[in-house]
Design a protein around this motif. Structure first.
Motif, PDB file in Angstrom:
ATOM      1  N   ILE A  87       0.829  -1.210   0.000  1.00  0.00           N
ATOM      2  CA  ILE A  87       0.000   0.000   0.000  1.00  0.00           C
ATOM      3  C   ILE A  87       0.863   1.259   0.000  1.00  0.00           C
ATOM      4  CG2 ILE A  87      -1.690   1.309   1.342  1.00  0.00           C
ATOM      5  CD1 ILE A  87      -2.824  -1.349   2.316  1.00  0.00           C
ATOM      6  N   VAL A  88       1.857   1.297   0.891  1.00  0.00           N
ATOM      7  CA  VAL A  88       2.712   2.486   0.968  1.00  0.00           C
ATOM      8  C   VAL A  88       3.557   2.624  -0.296  1.00  0.00           C
ATOM      9  CG1 VAL A  88       4.542   3.600   2.285  1.00  0.00           C
ATOM     10  CG2 VAL A  88       2.744   2.365   3.473  1.00  0.00           C
ATOM     11  N   GLY A  89       4.003   1.493  -0.851  1.00  0.00           N
ATOM     12  CA  GLY A  89       4.762   1.566  -2.093  1.00  0.00           C
ATOM     13  C   GLY A  89       3.925   2.103  -3.246  1.00  0.00           C
ATOM     14  N   ALA A  90       2.655   1.668  -3.327  1.00  0.00           N
ATOM     15  CA  ALA A  90       1.760   2.213  -4.349  1.00  0.00           C
ATOM     16  C   ALA A  90       1.542   3.707  -4.144  1.00  0.00           C
ATOM     17  CB  ALA A  90       0.420   1.467  -4.322  1.00  0.00           C
ATOM     18  N   TRP A  91       1.441   4.117  -2.882  1.00  0.00           N
ATOM     19  CA  TRP A  91       1.295   5.552  -2.573  1.00  0.00           C
ATOM     20  C   TRP A  91       2.513   6.325  -3.071  1.00  0.00           C
ATOM     21  CZ3 TRP A  91       1.392   7.805   3.091  1.00  0.00           C
ATOM     22  CH2 TRP A  91       1.071   9.168   3.029  1.00  0.00           C
ATOM     23  N   VAL A  93       4.701   5.421  -5.462  1.00  0.00           N
ATOM     24  CA  VAL A  93       4.745   5.430  -6.926  1.00  0.00           C
ATOM     25  C   VAL A  93       3.723   6.417  -7.487  1.00  0.00           C
ATOM     26  CG1 VAL A  93       4.430   4.031  -8.993  1.00  0.00           C
ATOM     27  CG2 VAL A  93       5.631   3.082  -7.023  1.00  0.00           C
ATOM     28  N   GLY A  94       2.535   6.451  -6.886  1.00  0.00           N
ATOM     29  CA  GLY A  94       1.528   7.428  -7.321  1.00  0.00           C
ATOM     30  C   GLY A  94       1.992   8.860  -7.131  1.00  0.00           C
ATOM     31  N   ALA A  95       2.685   9.118  -6.014  1.00  0.00           N
ATOM     32  CA  ALA A  95       3.216  10.464  -5.791  1.00  0.00           C
ATOM     33  C   ALA A  95       4.263  10.825  -6.836  1.00  0.00           C
ATOM     34  CB  ALA A  95       3.810  10.551  -4.384  1.00  0.00           C
ATOM     35  N   LEU A  96       5.094   9.856  -7.234  1.00  0.00           N
ATOM     36  CA  LEU A  96       6.082  10.120  -8.280  1.00  0.00           C
ATOM     37  C   LEU A  96       5.405  10.398  -9.623  1.00  0.00           C
ATOM     38  CD1 LEU A  96       8.798   7.437  -7.413  1.00  0.00           C
ATOM     39  CD2 LEU A  96       8.825   9.894  -6.906  1.00  0.00           C
ATOM     40  N   VAL A  97       4.312   9.680  -9.895  1.00  0.00           N
ATOM     41  CA  VAL A  97       3.567   9.950 -11.127  1.00  0.00           C
ATOM     42  C   VAL A  97       2.990  11.358 -11.105  1.00  0.00           C
ATOM     43  CG1 VAL A  97       1.507   9.302 -12.435  1.00  0.00           C
ATOM     44  CG2 VAL A  97       3.059   7.533 -11.595  1.00  0.00           C
ATOM     45  N   LEU A  98       2.449  11.769  -9.964  1.00  0.00           N
ATOM     46  CA  LEU A  98       1.916  13.132  -9.849  1.00  0.00           C
ATOM     47  C   LEU A  98       3.015  14.173 -10.011  1.00  0.00           C
ATOM     48  CD1 LEU A  98      -0.586  12.698  -6.870  1.00  0.00           C
ATOM     49  CD2 LEU A  98      -1.107  12.812  -9.302  1.00  0.00           C
ATOM     50  N   PHE A  99       4.195  13.884  -9.461  1.00  0.00           N
ATOM     51  CA  PHE A  99       5.316  14.818  -9.609  1.00  0.00           C
ATOM     52  C   PHE A  99       5.726  14.964 -11.070  1.00  0.00           C
ATOM     53  CE2 PHE A  99       9.966  14.666 -10.245  1.00  0.00           C
ATOM     54  CZ  PHE A  99      10.241  16.008 -10.023  1.00  0.00           C
ATOM     55  N   LEU A 131      -4.880   7.574 -15.899  1.00  0.00           N
ATOM     56  CA  LEU A 131      -4.744   6.176 -16.292  1.00  0.00           C
ATOM     57  C   LEU A 131      -3.645   5.485 -15.485  1.00  0.00           C
ATOM     58  CD1 LEU A 131      -5.721   4.002 -18.255  1.00  0.00           C
ATOM     59  CD2 LEU A 131      -4.001   4.791 -19.883  1.00  0.00           C
ATOM     60  N   ALA A 132      -2.532   6.171 -15.263  1.00  0.00           N
ATOM     61  CA  ALA A 132      -1.441   5.577 -14.485  1.00  0.00           C
ATOM     62  C   ALA A 132      -1.867   5.337 -13.033  1.00  0.00           C
ATOM     63  CB  ALA A 132      -0.211   6.497 -14.540  1.00  0.00           C
ATOM     64  N   ILE A 133      -2.562   6.291 -12.446  1.00  0.00           N
ATOM     65  CA  ILE A 133      -3.034   6.117 -11.065  1.00  0.00           C
ATOM     66  C   ILE A 133      -3.992   4.933 -10.978  1.00  0.00           C
ATOM     67  CG2 ILE A 133      -4.365   7.172  -9.212  1.00  0.00           C
ATOM     68  CD1 ILE A 133      -1.565   8.289  -9.483  1.00  0.00           C
ATOM     69  N   ALA A 134      -4.879   4.820 -11.961  1.00  0.00           N
ATOM     70  CA  ALA A 134      -5.817   3.691 -11.957  1.00  0.00           C
ATOM     71  C   ALA A 134      -5.071   2.368 -12.082  1.00  0.00           C
ATOM     72  CB  ALA A 134      -6.818   3.854 -13.105  1.00  0.00           C
ATOM     73  N   ILE A 135      -4.057   2.300 -12.934  1.00  0.00           N
ATOM     74  CA  ILE A 135      -3.281   1.068 -13.088  1.00  0.00           C
ATOM     75  C   ILE A 135      -2.536   0.736 -11.804  1.00  0.00           C
ATOM     76  CG2 ILE A 135      -1.333   0.046 -14.315  1.00  0.00           C
ATOM     77  CD1 ILE A 135      -2.226   1.558 -16.802  1.00  0.00           C
ATOM     78  N   ILE A 136      -1.972   1.751 -11.144  1.00  0.00           N
ATOM     79  CA  ILE A 136      -1.249   1.517  -9.889  1.00  0.00           C
ATOM     80  C   ILE A 136      -2.185   0.958  -8.829  1.00  0.00           C
ATOM     81  CG2 ILE A 136      -0.066   2.682  -7.986  1.00  0.00           C
ATOM     82  CD1 ILE A 136       1.122   4.587 -10.081  1.00  0.00           C
ATOM     83  N   VAL A 137      -3.369   1.525  -8.723  1.00  0.00           N
ATOM     84  CA  VAL A 137      -4.338   1.043  -7.732  1.00  0.00           C
ATOM     85  C   VAL A 137      -4.746  -0.396  -8.037  1.00  0.00           C
ATOM     86  CG1 VAL A 137      -6.660   1.385  -6.813  1.00  0.00           C
ATOM     87  CG2 VAL A 137      -5.164   3.353  -7.186  1.00  0.00           C
ATOM     88  N   VAL A 138      -5.004  -0.691  -9.304  1.00  0.00           N
ATOM     89  CA  VAL A 138      -5.407  -2.051  -9.674  1.00  0.00           C
ATOM     90  C   VAL A 138      -4.283  -3.046  -9.394  1.00  0.00           C
ATOM     91  CG1 VAL A 138      -6.037  -3.527 -11.618  1.00  0.00           C
ATOM     92  CG2 VAL A 138      -7.103  -1.288 -11.362  1.00  0.00           C
ATOM     93  N   ALA A 143      -1.901  -7.303  -6.167  1.00  0.00           N
ATOM     94  CA  ALA A 143      -0.760  -7.818  -5.404  1.00  0.00           C
ATOM     95  C   ALA A 143      -1.163  -8.173  -3.977  1.00  0.00           C
ATOM     96  CB  ALA A 143       0.372  -6.791  -5.401  1.00  0.00           C
ATOM     97  N   ILE A 144      -2.020  -7.353  -3.379  1.00  0.00           N
ATOM     98  CA  ILE A 144      -2.487  -7.652  -2.018  1.00  0.00           C
ATOM     99  C   ILE A 144      -3.311  -8.938  -2.009  1.00  0.00           C
ATOM    100  CG2 ILE A 144      -4.006  -6.838  -0.173  1.00  0.00           C
ATOM    101  CD1 ILE A 144      -3.125  -4.005  -0.850  1.00  0.00           C
ATOM    102  N   LEU A 145      -4.186  -9.088  -2.989  1.00  0.00           N
ATOM    103  CA  LEU A 145      -5.006 -10.300  -3.031  1.00  0.00           C
ATOM    104  C   LEU A 145      -4.153 -11.548  -3.256  1.00  0.00           C
ATOM    105  CD1 LEU A 145      -8.077  -9.067  -5.096  1.00  0.00           C
ATOM    106  CD2 LEU A 145      -7.945  -9.452  -2.633  1.00  0.00           C
ATOM    107  N   LEU A 146      -3.102 -11.420  -4.042  1.00  0.00           N
ATOM    108  CA  LEU A 146      -2.253 -12.575  -4.319  1.00  0.00           C
ATOM    109  C   LEU A 146      -1.410 -13.000  -3.128  1.00  0.00           C
ATOM    110  CD1 LEU A 146      -1.043 -11.816  -7.961  1.00  0.00           C
ATOM    111  CD2 LEU A 146      -2.742 -13.495  -7.217  1.00  0.00           C
ATOM    112  N   THR A 147      -1.345 -12.188  -2.087  1.00  0.00           N
ATOM    113  CA  THR A 147      -0.634 -12.607  -0.877  1.00  0.00           C
ATOM    114  C   THR A 147      -1.409 -13.645  -0.084  1.00  0.00           C
ATOM    115  OG1 THR A 147      -1.600 -10.765   0.390  1.00  0.00           O
ATOM    116  CG2 THR A 147       0.533 -10.385  -0.690  1.00  0.00           C
ATOM    117  N   PHE A 148      -2.686 -13.818  -0.387  1.00  0.00           N
ATOM    118  CA  PHE A 148      -3.510 -14.826   0.278  1.00  0.00           C
ATOM    119  C   PHE A 148      -3.482 -16.110  -0.550  1.00  0.00           C
ATOM    120  CE2 PHE A 148      -5.160 -10.735   1.592  1.00  0.00           C
ATOM    121  CZ  PHE A 148      -5.319 -10.895   2.966  1.00  0.00           C
ATOM    122  N   PRO A 149      -3.135 -17.239   0.051  1.00  0.00           N
ATOM    123  CA  PRO A 149      -3.085 -18.500  -0.710  1.00  0.00           C
ATOM    124  C   PRO A 149      -4.427 -18.882  -1.311  1.00  0.00           C
ATOM    125  CG  PRO A 149      -1.944 -18.719   1.397  1.00  0.00           C
ATOM    126  CD  PRO A 149      -2.655 -17.402   1.421  1.00  0.00           C
TER     127      PRO A 149
END
Length: 394
Positions: A87-91, A93-99, A131-138, A143-149
């Motif tokens: 979550i924090v990593g996506a945040w 990356v999103g901030a870098l996209v905004l920059f 579009l980039a923000i939407a892709i990052i969120v998706v 990735a979070i869902l895939l952490t669950f077996p």
């Protein structure tokens, strides 16, 4: 046992202090660049909080993985820290996209004349940022869902039936996907840009925002008109700033037949020369109609953009009307009514006149004229040398 917890607490404190130290070092290094360049200040503003959070989470995760005293809780804590890190990593990356998008937008201003290229860059940058923000969120959510077996097992079964799933998803999201692709098409075909002046559904306004699903128009009377992106790919609309913002506008006046177009033309020259709204390109006065008791005069003027053109047309119309009232009152529109006295007795019937003939009958010239359009019909019973054979018509 308490010593292990003490070591864990010390590790947590060290992690927090280390994260703060790293954040301060990076921030200080960036501030050194601020003195020479402008972009580090924007980077600090956008990425300061997510970077500090990311460094802190990484430090805490290391401390937990190394010194946490209860092995039974380590898998759950590692899983939780993995989710938080994603979550924090996506945040971050999103901030870098905004920059990066802010950096691109800052180089192209739209509040200056001849800003067609700037409007194109701004529109494409904004849509790519969304579009980039939407892709990052998706991607972060996946990735979070895939952490669950359990989810990984479900994902494998879904991939096995991807054909059916894609058909169902396509039918269910047909409208959403259509609007998304329409928005991308609008941006990269340059049919519509932010700050373009358009006429849609009889409404005049500027494009205030273009998203992946809808377009917001800022109308001239401060209303907002929201339309789906598919509207602009399926319905004709007017774009007044497609190639440039300069426009031509007409002012039409219905005046009396006693008007002097040459004098009006001289007055128009003086009016536009004294008006700062006129861009100097076009000022033409023509008589476009003269029926139904009026003479229609059309004045064509030009201005740098649509709002200026509207004010210029109003100013020219007012100046010409005032001038005609003052110097040429006979040219003002006039309705004429003919009044006649009723006769006391019924007029005698007019005697019939002899027929003087028409265009093709009644005279030798008319008959000769008609013969040019009539085919000769042979007479039955006539001899070869034209002798009379007893036919009553001969």
């Amino acid at each position: 046992m308490w010593q292990e917890w003490l070591q864990f607490a010390i590790a947590i404190a060290v992690a927090v202090i280390g994260a703060i130290a790293v954040a301060l070092i990076v921030t200080g290094a960036m501030r050194l660049f601020v003195r020479k360049r402008q972009w580090p200040a924007s980077l600090i503003t956008r990425a300061r909080r997510p970077f500090r959070a990311f460094v802190l989470v990484i430090g805490l995760w290391i401390a937990i993985a190394v010194t946490f005293p209860d092995p039974a809780w380590k898998p759950a804590l590692n899983h939780a820290m993995t989710i938080v890190t994603i979550i924090v990593g996506a945040w971050l990356v999103g901030a870098l996209v905004l920059f990066l998008s802010d950096l691109a937008l800052g180089r192209y201003r739209i509040d200056v004349p001849d800003n067609r290229v700037a409007r194109r860059i701004r529109t494409q940058t904004l849509i790519l940022r969304r579009l980039a923000i939407a892709i990052i969120v998706v991607l972060a959510g996946g990735a979070i869902l895939l952490t669950f077996p359990e989810v990984r097992a479900v994902g494998a079964s879904v991939l096995a039936s991807a054909g059916i799933a894609s058909v169902i998803a396509g039918l269910a999201a047909q409208s959403v996907l259509a609007n998304m692709f329409a928005g991308i098409q609008l941006v990269f075909s340059e049919a519509l840009r932010v700050d373009d002046v358009v006429v849609v559904e009889g409404e005049w306004g500027r494009v205030g925002e273009i998203t992946l699903s809808y377009v917001v128009l800022d109308l001239w009377d401060e209303r907002r008109l929201v339309l789906p992106c598919t509207y602009f790919t399926t319905t004709p609309f007017e774009n007044w700033t497609r190639q440039g913002s300069a426009l031509l506008g007409a002012v039409e006046l219905d005046v009396d037949w006693r008007v002097s177009p040459s004098k009006m033309r001289d007055q128009l020259t003086r009016v536009v020369a004294d008006n700062h709204l006129w861009d100097g390109r076009t000022a033409v006065l023509q008589v476009t109609d003269a029926v139904a008791g009026f003479v229609r005069v059309r004045i064509l003027v030009s201005a740098v953009d649509a709002p200026t053109l509207f004010d210029l047309r109003c100013a020219v119309r007012e100046a010409m009307v005032t001038w005609m009232q003052r110097t040429m009152p006979t040219a003002l529109p006039t309705q004429r009514v003919l009044l006649t006295e009723a006769e006391g007795e019924t007029a005698e019937a007019e005697e019939p006149r002899p027929d003087t003939g028409g265009l093709f009958t009644g005279s030798a010239e008319a008959v000769e004229r008609a013969s040019a359009f009539t085919q000769a019909i042979p007479v039955v019973g006539a001899t070869a040398d034209g002798a009379d054979d007893g036919d009553p018509r001969s």
